[in-house]
Design an enzyme around this catalytic site. Structure first.
Site: not given
Length: 280
Positions: A159, A43-44, A11-12, A74-76, A193-195
């Site tokens: 984050e 990364y978005g 993941d980012s 990570c979706n991005t 988004c996994t966040h």
């Protein structure tokens, strides 16, 4: 890790740990290696070229640690780098390795959650602009109406550990209002988004009770279980000693460990690495 062939989770930042947690719940006996590129997150808002470069560097580093299979949690990265990695990079340099993403598994089932056939997709600017969810969902559920909303401030909030603070409510409400203004018929919202699962309770609190909020962790984990059943040649390559190792590209591992432990649901101890060293 020299004699290990762990399953890699990338993941980012730390959001991918929500997917990792679900994967471990369904596949507990495997060895795992998690890498968060926190040093270059988020990364978005980055370009396709930059996200591909960063993601491919991280994937190559994970290959060097013995991972034969890497999940882009990570979706991005899945939206902006996965196709190039699968169609060009692997065949040119690592034909015996595999890299999978989170968008296709989610698109394959998202239509099963909606009654109104109207769904909303919340994601980073990069994921939304890529149009990946529109294309993938159209392939599996052409009858669905899909509305997207970028939430550029959510990942920084998460984050920085602000996701459970009162100040986050304003930004949760802001983007939900923008999404729901697009259609009053949306009855299912995908957290693309996994966040975002860290904000899930706040998101639900700002929505009517009849609106489904769908996170990806369980979906991706179930898809991986199916993939390994269908690809025994890959499943047998993965080592199974139940180990979990964590790496981050920031120097302050204490900060990463603190936040990562909240995402993963148990104590995390990580090492700092430079993924650009030795990459082709």
């Amino acid at each position: 890790m020299a004699n290990s062939s762990p399953l890699g989770i990338f993941d980012s930042g730390i959001g991918g740990l929500t997917v990792f947690r679900s994967i471990v719940e369904q596949l507990p006996g495997y060895d795992y290696l998690y890498l968060g590129d926190n040093g270059r997150a988020p990364y978005g808002n980055r370009s396709f070229a930059t996200i591909h470069q960063y993601t491919w560097e991280c994937v190559q580093w994970m290959f060097k640690q013995g991972c034969p299979l890497v999940i882009l949690a990570c979706n991005t990265a899945s939206a902006k780098a996965l196709r190039t990695i699968q169609q060009q990079d692997l065949s040119a340099q690592h034909a015996d390795k595999r890299v999978l993403g989170v968008i296709r598994p989610t698109a394959e089932v998202i239509g099963n959650y909606t009654q109104s056939r109207n769904i909303g997709v919340l994601g980073t600017k990069g994921t939304v602009q890529s149009g990946s969810y529109l294309l993938e969902i159209e392939h599996f559920f052409p009858e669905l109406k899909v509305y997207q909303q970028a939430c550029p401030l959510w990942v920084p909030l998460i984050e920085n550990g602000e996701y459970d603070k009162p100040g986050a409510d304003h930004y949760v409400q802001l983007y939900l209002d923008q999404l729901r203004k697009q259609s009053a018929d949306i009855d299912t919202i995908l957290l693309a988004c996994t966040h975002y699962p860290l904000l899930q309770e706040k998101i639900k609190a700002h929505l009517p009770a009849n609106v489904n909020v769908v996170a990806q962790g369980g979906i991706v984990a179930a898809s991986l279980v199916d993939y390994l059943k269908r690809h025994p040649e890959m499943e047998t390559r993965l080592s199974k000693a139940g180990t979990r190792t964590f790496y981050t590209t920031i120097d302050d591992t204490a900060e990463f460990n603190h936040h990562a432990s909240l995402f993963f649901g148990e104590e995390v101890k990580s090492e700092s690495v430079d993924v650009s060293v030795g990459c082709e």
